[in-house]
Design an enzyme around this catalytic site. Structure first.
Site, PDB file in Angstrom:
ATOM      1  N   MET A 325       0.823  -1.202   0.000  1.00  0.00           N
ATOM      2  CA  MET A 325       0.000   0.000   0.000  1.00  0.00           C
ATOM      3  C   MET A 325       0.861   1.258   0.000  1.00  0.00           C
ATOM      4  O   MET A 325       0.652   2.173  -0.794  1.00  0.00           O
ATOM      5  CB  MET A 325      -0.929   0.005   1.208  1.00  0.00           C
ATOM      6  CG  MET A 325      -2.006  -1.067   1.171  1.00  0.00           C
ATOM      7  SD  MET A 325      -3.142  -0.901  -0.234  1.00  0.00           S
ATOM      8  CE  MET A 325      -3.949   0.624   0.172  1.00  0.00           C
ATOM      9  N   ASP A 344      10.312   3.419   6.304  1.00  0.00           N
ATOM     10  CA  ASP A 344      10.037   2.101   6.873  1.00  0.00           C
ATOM     11  C   ASP A 344      11.092   1.801   7.935  1.00  0.00           C
ATOM     12  O   ASP A 344      11.931   2.651   8.251  1.00  0.00           O
ATOM     13  CB  ASP A 344      10.005   1.025   5.791  1.00  0.00           C
ATOM     14  CG  ASP A 344       9.007  -0.084   6.128  1.00  0.00           C
ATOM     15  OD1 ASP A 344       9.143  -0.688   7.215  1.00  0.00           O
ATOM     16  OD2 ASP A 344       8.088  -0.329   5.328  1.00  0.00           O
ATOM     17  N   VAL A 401       1.078   1.509   7.808  1.00  0.00           N
ATOM     18  CA  VAL A 401       1.780   0.414   8.480  1.00  0.00           C
ATOM     19  C   VAL A 401       0.800  -0.720   8.777  1.00  0.00           C
ATOM     20  O   VAL A 401      -0.383  -0.650   8.435  1.00  0.00           O
ATOM     21  CB  VAL A 401       2.475   0.898   9.772  1.00  0.00           C
ATOM     22  CG1 VAL A 401       3.473   2.001   9.445  1.00  0.00           C
ATOM     23  CG2 VAL A 401       1.469   1.378  10.803  1.00  0.00           C
ATOM     24  N   GLU A 403      -1.882  -3.348  10.171  1.00  0.00           N
ATOM     25  CA  GLU A 403      -3.192  -3.081  10.771  1.00  0.00           C
ATOM     26  C   GLU A 403      -3.225  -3.516  12.237  1.00  0.00           C
ATOM     27  O   GLU A 403      -3.841  -4.530  12.589  1.00  0.00           O
ATOM     28  CB  GLU A 403      -4.281  -3.809   9.975  1.00  0.00           C
ATOM     29  CG  GLU A 403      -4.613  -3.171   8.641  1.00  0.00           C
ATOM     30  CD  GLU A 403      -5.514  -1.958   8.776  1.00  0.00           C
ATOM     31  OE1 GLU A 403      -6.730  -2.106   8.890  1.00  0.00           O
ATOM     32  OE2 GLU A 403      -4.973  -0.834   8.768  1.00  0.00           O
ATOM     33  N   LYS A 408       0.258   1.346  15.014  1.00  0.00           N
ATOM     34  CA  LYS A 408      -0.157   2.616  14.434  1.00  0.00           C
ATOM     35  C   LYS A 408      -0.010   3.756  15.441  1.00  0.00           C
ATOM     36  O   LYS A 408       0.393   4.871  15.082  1.00  0.00           O
ATOM     37  CB  LYS A 408      -1.599   2.512  13.926  1.00  0.00           C
ATOM     38  CG  LYS A 408      -1.751   1.668  12.650  1.00  0.00           C
ATOM     39  CD  LYS A 408      -3.183   1.626  12.176  1.00  0.00           C
ATOM     40  CE  LYS A 408      -3.340   0.813  10.901  1.00  0.00           C
ATOM     41  NZ  LYS A 408      -2.775   1.453   9.707  1.00  0.00           N
ATOM     42  N   HIS A 451      -8.481   5.748   3.093  1.00  0.00           N
ATOM     43  CA  HIS A 451      -8.397   4.335   2.762  1.00  0.00           C
ATOM     44  C   HIS A 451      -8.235   4.169   1.253  1.00  0.00           C
ATOM     45  O   HIS A 451      -9.187   4.330   0.493  1.00  0.00           O
ATOM     46  CB  HIS A 451      -9.657   3.619   3.266  1.00  0.00           C
ATOM     47  CG  HIS A 451      -9.737   2.176   2.877  1.00  0.00           C
ATOM     48  ND1 HIS A 451     -10.943   1.510   2.744  1.00  0.00           N
ATOM     49  CD2 HIS A 451      -8.783   1.266   2.579  1.00  0.00           C
ATOM     50  CE1 HIS A 451     -10.708   0.266   2.384  1.00  0.00           C
ATOM     51  NE2 HIS A 451      -9.411   0.095   2.276  1.00  0.00           N
ATOM     52  N   TYR A 657     -16.803   0.961  -7.347  1.00  0.00           N
ATOM     53  CA  TYR A 657     -15.365   1.172  -7.520  1.00  0.00           C
ATOM     54  C   TYR A 657     -14.528   0.633  -6.368  1.00  0.00           C
ATOM     55  O   TYR A 657     -13.310   0.519  -6.496  1.00  0.00           O
ATOM     56  CB  TYR A 657     -15.079   2.662  -7.733  1.00  0.00           C
ATOM     57  CG  TYR A 657     -15.635   3.182  -9.031  1.00  0.00           C
ATOM     58  CD1 TYR A 657     -15.076   2.813 -10.244  1.00  0.00           C
ATOM     59  CD2 TYR A 657     -16.750   4.024  -9.049  1.00  0.00           C
ATOM     60  CE1 TYR A 657     -15.600   3.274 -11.442  1.00  0.00           C
ATOM     61  CE2 TYR A 657     -17.284   4.489 -10.246  1.00  0.00           C
ATOM     62  CZ  TYR A 657     -16.694   4.112 -11.444  1.00  0.00           C
ATOM     63  OH  TYR A 657     -17.215   4.557 -12.632  1.00  0.00           O
TER      64      TYR A 657
END
Length: 727
Positions: A325, A344, A401, A403, A408, A451, A657
């Protein structure tokens, strides 16, 4: 005439320029038709005019029909009136062909749909040599067909095989391919467009089209006597039946071309208008146009953006997490001209995330869609690092990062120690409540959920989640950022799973519930595809892994902060738990519901029959399709009732979508309106008695049904065409 400008010249060649007043693009609407009717009659009556050059005063030649006007007509036009609408445009084009003067279309830019039909009605077509000057007839993509001669002229000009390829795919073509196909006659540089058109007129061309010459015979008047032609039609019919029988447009296009090539020209045009009228008065076209065009465009233009907040721009973006992502977000942001710090846990991991951009660019360069220098410039905007200090000066942070609430929260604290006090902090999460994540922030009013969907570079939707303390300024800045990326936003309020993840789970869990009920696996997958979903739920679970939805459901159940946990599931969990216990939790694990042999395609795992024995009596396809559609539509209605969703437009955009809800429905709430809300509630009650409470309509939905209130104004299904009106 507000849409046209006619200039006459001493050589007798008039210049007719399309230039709709107050519009950025020329479109086919009532005003345009009236002006064209008047000017065509004027030209035909003026002996001093020997020929006409038709061009545009705007960057594009013509975009086609005014879809907003078409949507407003749904439910109001009878089939006879829709037929008349098509015939009016058709007659205008015939007026050009039979004016006694040769017309040349000097196509200076994009010409699509009705715009290209106008060009096809001209005796000659000269197209500017510009890769942006795409031409084609993409009406099938909005549930329609060309309604003013497009199917007929294209079939005659280039033959039915080439014509059907363009018409059924809706694809548009660049100048070189257009010339090769024979749908334009010349391709010239922009500065020579008018001169080339004038030169063609100067050669004294015959103003009579071949089909207006006495004795002309339709190309296939005697029917399909050539075996390979018959076989091609049969194969196309089979392909349409397999992939698109929820949408009537492909069948109508095939019939138009088939019939049109066997009939006298004007009779073929009338047949085309009848098919067009059927489609225009069918709810499928309304659904597709309203959601994929009207609502989508409105969202991209800021329909949900708070008023009164100054426009903003992200110049420097921090992306926290360089996995799939994060790497995708970095790529699309750098492509939009934004400087990106990709962070990262260590530099090699961050560099691996940056390498994703180079990988995608390499494919684009190979296809000739991107130059090396532009690719290098995009890549140079991404700085891979493990140092939070480099986030200094960022206008916005997008955290992507793992879930996990704890991870987080730690990431938020580290980033906020460095970033400016004015920066917006966005979490890219698919299910964790934003208001809970914001508790780790020193400024929760500047905390928001953004998101993205994977793969980020190919998925256009972005779900923006507003937390309990998120300010309207923060929402506006998030939407401005999404506009920079040229993506489509929907805005929802905070809740476990938000909207898209919460309703998407209904699709995959309905599939495993069917398996638990003893439905054959192949029947489950085929029913989903028959309903219009791009992939079956079992195949999809293999790709996303079964552990992920199980983990999310388990976390939601343990979350004490959620006083009412809506992210539950009624049926199907034992199936996933059993598959995981068998070591078949995903494709990545070596196999799940499917086997993935080294050679050949995937196939359903034979062991499913032993683990989940099929029932002796199997349900019919329509019942299974209904289970998929109703479970998701009913859950969507609940999210609107709860205030997670605020508009039906966001619901339908997110459905189509976000997770591929069938486009022919217009989205989950449009589907309810199409069925009819009273019918939906009654049928949902039946399904609830048979399969479980997930189908049960709420008291709120029942009240709407009793009052006949749909989700959109005048939400009644468009009347089905009456055959006698079109006879």
């Amino acid at each position: 005439m507000q849409n046209l400008k006619l200039e006459t010249n001493a050589d007798g060649f008039a210049l007719l320029t399309l230039d709709a007043a107050g519009q950025s693009m020329n479109v086919v609407n009532d005003a345009f038709l009236a002006d064209m009717e008047a000017v065509t009659a004027q030209i035909a009556a003026d002996d001093s005019i020997k020929g006409v050059i038709l061009t545009s005063g705007k960057p594009a030649f013509m975009a086609g029909a005014d879809l907003t006007q078409l949507v407003q007509s749904f439910g109001k036009l009878t089939p006879k009136e829709a037929f008349g609408f098509s015939q009016r445009a058709t007659a205008m084009h015939r007026g050009i062909e039979k004016s006694g003067k040769p017309w040349v279309a000097a196509i200076n830019g994009l010409a699509l749909g009705g715009g290209f039909e106008l060009a096809l009605a001209c005796h000659h077509r000269v197209l500017v040599d510009n890769p942006k000057a795409l031409v084609g007839l993409p009406e099938v993509n909005v549930g329609l067909l060309p309604g003013s001669g497009g199917t007929v002229r294209l079939g005659i000009l280039i033959g039915f095989k080439k014509a059907l390829d363009l018409l059924l795919t809706g694809r548009t073509v660049a100048p070189a391919e257009a010339l090769k196909l024979g749908i334009v006659d010349e391709v010239v540089p922009a500065e020579k467009l008018i001169d080339a058109s004038r030169a063609w007129l100067a050669a004294g061309p015959d103003p009579v089209r071949p089909w207006d010459v006495k004795g002309w015979v339709p190309p296939q008047k005697k029917g399909l006597t050539v075996p390979e032609d018959s076989a091609a039609y049969m194969m196309m019919t089979g392909a349409i039946a397999q992939k698109g029988y929820n949408t009537p447009a492909p069948q109508a296009i095939l019939s138009c071309v088939f019939e049109g090539l066997q009939l006298p020209f004007d009779k073929a045009l009338a047949v085309e208008s009848k098919y067009f009228a059927k489609l225009l008065t069918d709810p499928v076209a309304r659904n597709i146009i309203r959601t994929t065009f009207i609502s989508k465009l409105a969202a991209e233009k800021g329909a949900r953006r708070p008023a009164g907040v100054p426009k903003s721009e992200v110049r420097k973006l921090g992306v926290l997490g360089a996995g799939m992502m994060g790497a995708g977000i970095a790529f699309v942001s750098a492509t939009a001209g934004i400087e990106v710090v990709l962070l990262d846990r260590d530099v090699p991991t961050a560099e691996k995330g940056k390498a994703y951009t180079a990988k995608v660019q390499g494919k684009l360069i190979e296809k000739g869609k991107l130059s090396q220098d532009k690719a290098d410039a995009v890549l140079a905007r991404i700085t891979p690092t493990d140092d939070y200090a480099l986030l200094e000066g960022c206008d916005m942070i997008v955290e992507a990062v793992f879930e996990d609430m704890g991870i987080k929260a730690e990431t938020t604290r580290k980033a906020e120690a460095v970033i400016p006090a004015s920066a917006v902090y966005a979490s890219n999460t698919s299910s964790l409540p934003i208001s809970e994540l914001a508790k780790a922030s020193q400024r929760p009013d500047q905390f928001i959920g953004i998101h993205f969907f994977s793969p980020v570079d190919r998925m256009g939707l972005v779900e923006v989640i507003v937390g309990k303390q998120t300010s309207k300024e923060t929402l506006a800045r998030a939407l401005d950022f999404i506009a920079q990326l040229r993506k489509t936003p929907i805005v929802v309020n905070d809740s476990r799973g938000f909207y898209t993840s919460r309703v998407f789970r209904m699709f995959i869990f309905e599939g495993v519930a069917m398996l638990e009920d003893g439905v054959e696996p192949a029947r489950i997958e085929n029913a989903a595809k028959a309903a219009g979903f791009p992939i079956g739920p079992l195949a999809l679970l293999d790709e996303v892994t079964m552990e992920l939805p199980v983990k999310i459901i388990d976390e939601a159940a343990r979350d004490a902060a959620m006083t009412v946990n809506k992210y539950t599931i009624e049926r199907g969990m034992p199936v996933l738990q059993r598959m995981i216990a068998l070591g078949r939790g995903s494709r990545k694990a070596g196999g799940g519901f499917y086997e993935y042999p080294a050679t050949g395609g995937k196939r359903l795992w034979p062991g499913l029959a032993q683990e989940f024995p099929p029932a002796a009596e199997q349900p019919d396809l329509e019942e299974l399709k209904k289970r998929f559609l109703y479970s998701q539509a009913n859950e969507t209605a609940q999210t609107l009732e709860e205030g997670v969703l605020e508009t039906p437009e966001d619901a339908d955009l997110g459905a189509i979508y976000g997770w591929g809800f069938p486009a022919w429905t217009g989205g989950t709430l449009s589907y309810i309106d199409t069925v009819g809300i009273a019918t939906f509630v009654a049928e949902a009650d039946r399904l609830a008695k048979l399969y479980g409470s997930r189908f049960a309509p709420s008291a709120w939905l029942r009240a709407k049904a009793e009052k006949g209130e749909g989700f959109y104004p005048a939400a009644t299904a468009a009347a089905a065409p009456a055959a006698k009106e079109l006879a």
